[in-house]
Design an enzyme around this catalytic site. Structure first.
Site, PDB file in Angstrom:
ATOM      1  N   LYS A  39      36.136  39.579  36.841  1.00  0.00           N
ATOM      2  CA  LYS A  39      34.948  39.597  36.879  1.00  0.00           C
ATOM      3  C   LYS A  39      33.941  40.433  37.909  1.00  0.00           C
ATOM      4  O   LYS A  39      33.008  40.894  37.837  1.00  0.00           O
ATOM      5  CB  LYS A  39      34.237  38.249  36.885  1.00  0.00           C
ATOM      6  CG  LYS A  39      34.604  37.215  35.943  1.00  0.00           C
ATOM      7  CD  LYS A  39      34.069  35.762  36.191  1.00  0.00           C
ATOM      8  CE  LYS A  39      34.561  34.802  35.358  1.00  0.00           C
ATOM      9  NZ  LYS A  39      34.358  33.442  35.786  1.00  0.00           N
ATOM     10  N   GLY A  40      35.048  40.867  38.864  1.00  0.00           N
ATOM     11  CA  GLY A  40      34.578  41.323  40.126  1.00  0.00           C
ATOM     12  C   GLY A  40      33.858  42.600  39.774  1.00  0.00           C
ATOM     13  O   GLY A  40      33.136  43.234  40.684  1.00  0.00           O
ATOM     14  N   ASP A  96      37.028  46.422  41.436  1.00  0.00           N
ATOM     15  CA  ASP A  96      36.051  46.016  42.571  1.00  0.00           C
ATOM     16  C   ASP A  96      37.014  46.375  43.697  1.00  0.00           C
ATOM     17  O   ASP A  96      36.449  46.999  44.828  1.00  0.00           O
ATOM     18  CB  ASP A  96      35.549  44.568  42.640  1.00  0.00           C
ATOM     19  CG  ASP A  96      36.753  43.675  42.207  1.00  0.00           C
ATOM     20  OD1 ASP A  96      37.971  44.097  41.892  1.00  0.00           O
ATOM     21  OD2 ASP A  96      36.573  42.255  42.119  1.00  0.00           O
ATOM     22  N   ASP A  99      44.077  45.665  46.014  1.00  0.00           N
ATOM     23  CA  ASP A  99      44.642  45.035  47.270  1.00  0.00           C
ATOM     24  C   ASP A  99      46.223  45.215  47.132  1.00  0.00           C
ATOM     25  O   ASP A  99      46.744  46.243  47.613  1.00  0.00           O
ATOM     26  CB  ASP A  99      44.347  43.483  46.957  1.00  0.00           C
ATOM     27  CG  ASP A  99      44.943  42.466  48.087  1.00  0.00           C
ATOM     28  OD1 ASP A  99      45.157  43.126  49.263  1.00  0.00           O
ATOM     29  OD2 ASP A  99      44.896  41.372  48.025  1.00  0.00           O
ATOM     30  N   VAL A 149      37.199  39.871  51.680  1.00  0.00           N
ATOM     31  CA  VAL A 149      35.780  39.829  51.473  1.00  0.00           C
ATOM     32  C   VAL A 149      35.138  39.387  50.374  1.00  0.00           C
ATOM     33  O   VAL A 149      36.022  39.309  49.290  1.00  0.00           O
ATOM     34  CB  VAL A 149      35.422  41.352  51.482  1.00  0.00           C
ATOM     35  CG1 VAL A 149      35.907  42.127  53.268  1.00  0.00           C
ATOM     36  CG2 VAL A 149      36.262  42.265  50.596  1.00  0.00           C
ATOM     37  N   ASP A 155      34.461  37.397  44.798  1.00  0.00           N
ATOM     38  CA  ASP A 155      34.363  35.921  44.802  1.00  0.00           C
ATOM     39  C   ASP A 155      35.424  35.519  45.799  1.00  0.00           C
ATOM     40  O   ASP A 155      36.394  36.011  46.167  1.00  0.00           O
ATOM     41  CB  ASP A 155      34.177  35.395  43.585  1.00  0.00           C
ATOM     42  CG  ASP A 155      36.012  35.107  43.034  1.00  0.00           C
ATOM     43  OD1 ASP A 155      36.497  36.150  42.843  1.00  0.00           O
ATOM     44  OD2 ASP A 155      36.367  34.117  42.732  1.00  0.00           O
ATOM     45  N   ARG A 161      29.594  36.033  44.686  1.00  0.00           N
ATOM     46  CA  ARG A 161      29.515  37.188  43.617  1.00  0.00           C
ATOM     47  C   ARG A 161      28.313  37.670  43.588  1.00  0.00           C
ATOM     48  O   ARG A 161      27.872  39.176  43.810  1.00  0.00           O
ATOM     49  CB  ARG A 161      30.006  36.957  42.292  1.00  0.00           C
ATOM     50  CG  ARG A 161      31.410  36.401  41.875  1.00  0.00           C
ATOM     51  CD  ARG A 161      31.725  36.846  40.563  1.00  0.00           C
ATOM     52  NE  ARG A 161      32.816  35.935  40.177  1.00  0.00           N
ATOM     53  CZ  ARG A 161      34.018  36.482  40.359  1.00  0.00           C
ATOM     54  NH1 ARG A 161      34.426  37.631  40.714  1.00  0.00           N
ATOM     55  NH2 ARG A 161      35.182  35.720  39.962  1.00  0.00           N
TER      56      ARG A 161
HETATM   57  P1  IMP Z   1      45.828  42.966  43.582  1.00  0.00           P
HETATM   58  O1  IMP Z   1      46.523  42.959  42.264  1.00  0.00           O
HETATM   59  O2  IMP Z   1      46.718  42.218  44.696  1.00  0.00           O
HETATM   60  O3  IMP Z   1      45.570  44.400  43.655  1.00  0.00           O
HETATM   61  O4  IMP Z   1      44.591  42.180  43.655  1.00  0.00           O
HETATM   62  C1  IMP Z   1      43.484  42.561  42.856  1.00  0.00           C
HETATM   63  C2  IMP Z   1      42.353  41.501  42.747  1.00  0.00           C
HETATM   64  O5  IMP Z   1      42.528  40.511  43.642  1.00  0.00           O
HETATM   65  C3  IMP Z   1      41.165  42.093  42.862  1.00  0.00           C
HETATM   66  O6  IMP Z   1      40.652  42.592  41.561  1.00  0.00           O
HETATM   67  C4  IMP Z   1      40.257  40.896  43.200  1.00  0.00           C
HETATM   68  O7  IMP Z   1      40.008  40.030  41.996  1.00  0.00           O
HETATM   69  C5  IMP Z   1      41.275  40.023  44.026  1.00  0.00           C
HETATM   70  N1  IMP Z   1      41.303  40.226  45.658  1.00  0.00           N
HETATM   71  C6  IMP Z   1      41.985  40.951  46.454  1.00  0.00           C
HETATM   72  N2  IMP Z   1      41.272  41.174  47.603  1.00  0.00           N
HETATM   73  C7  IMP Z   1      40.397  40.334  47.400  1.00  0.00           C
HETATM   74  C8  IMP Z   1      39.444  40.093  48.584  1.00  0.00           C
HETATM   75  O8  IMP Z   1      39.240  40.523  49.677  1.00  0.00           O
HETATM   76  N3  IMP Z   1      38.210  39.365  48.081  1.00  0.00           N
HETATM   77  C9  IMP Z   1      38.112  39.015  46.919  1.00  0.00           C
HETATM   78  N4  IMP Z   1      38.878  39.273  45.907  1.00  0.00           N
HETATM   79  C10 IMP Z   1      39.944  39.953  46.088  1.00  0.00           C
END
Ligand code: IMP
Length: 172
Positions: A39-40, A96, A99, A149, A155, A161
């Protein structure tokens, strides 16, 4: 609770204007579908696409991960699939934040299976120091440090959000 501002509304607006013009320059001759990762992505995708003067389609995908620290590539569950046929289309995947990169890698794999002509990633934020899987971000707002963040779509437990700027989350 909300901590200090990491990216202000004015900075978000400036990034969106820049990204929209970079993407517009890239859209020449393309048949684009903008796919937001729910949803981000919601505020980012709507603000970004409103600034792009080019015919385009919008769709959404939602995935959830099996869980916290063990998350690795191939571990996402499809919650909501796209409905647009992306075969031979140019996909702009709108996130959004990137990570570890695992979510995006899995989403790219799901979309590649539908044979688009191209897939490019558009992300508002990136935390490069957290990366576990290498993902190419074609259009990026800004890099941030390793902070959790919230705001502008991001969120914590589904809250924050709707906060218009991006804050660090502080635990009380
Ligand atoms: P990844 O698979 O580790 O790259 O994570 C991606 C998802 O984790 C993003 O689309 C967010 O939904 C969530 N996420 C990662 N870091 C943050 C943060 O700092 N705040 C909020 N959501 C995050």
């Amino acid at each position: 609770m909300l901590g200090s501002v990491v990216v202000s509304s004015e900075e978000i607006d400036g990034m969106i204007r820049r990204l929209a013009s970079e993407i517009e320059a890239d859209l020449e001759g393309r048949s684009p579908v903008f796919i937001g990762v729910l949803k981000g992505c919601v505020f980012f995708l709507t603000d970004l696409t409103r600034r792009i003067r080019h015919s385009l389609e919008i769709d959404f995908i939602q995935v959830s991960s099996y869980g916290a620290s063990t998350t690795s590539s191939g571990s996402v569950v499809l919650v909501k699939d796209i409905t647009v046929d992306v075969r031979d289309r140019d996909v702009y995947l709108v996130e959004d934040i990137v990570d570890t990169g695992t979510t995006l890698t899995d989403v790219i794999r799901l979309i590649e299976a539908r044979h688009p002509r191209s897939i490019q990633v558009v992300s508002l934020l990136s935390k490069p120091s957290r990366r576990q899987v290498d993902v190419e971000i074609a259009f990026l707002g800004t890099e941030i440090e390793d902070l959790f963040v919230v705001g502008y779509g991001l969120d914590y437990a589904e809250l924050y959000r709707n906060v218009p700027e991006i804050h660090v989350l502080e635990t009380p």
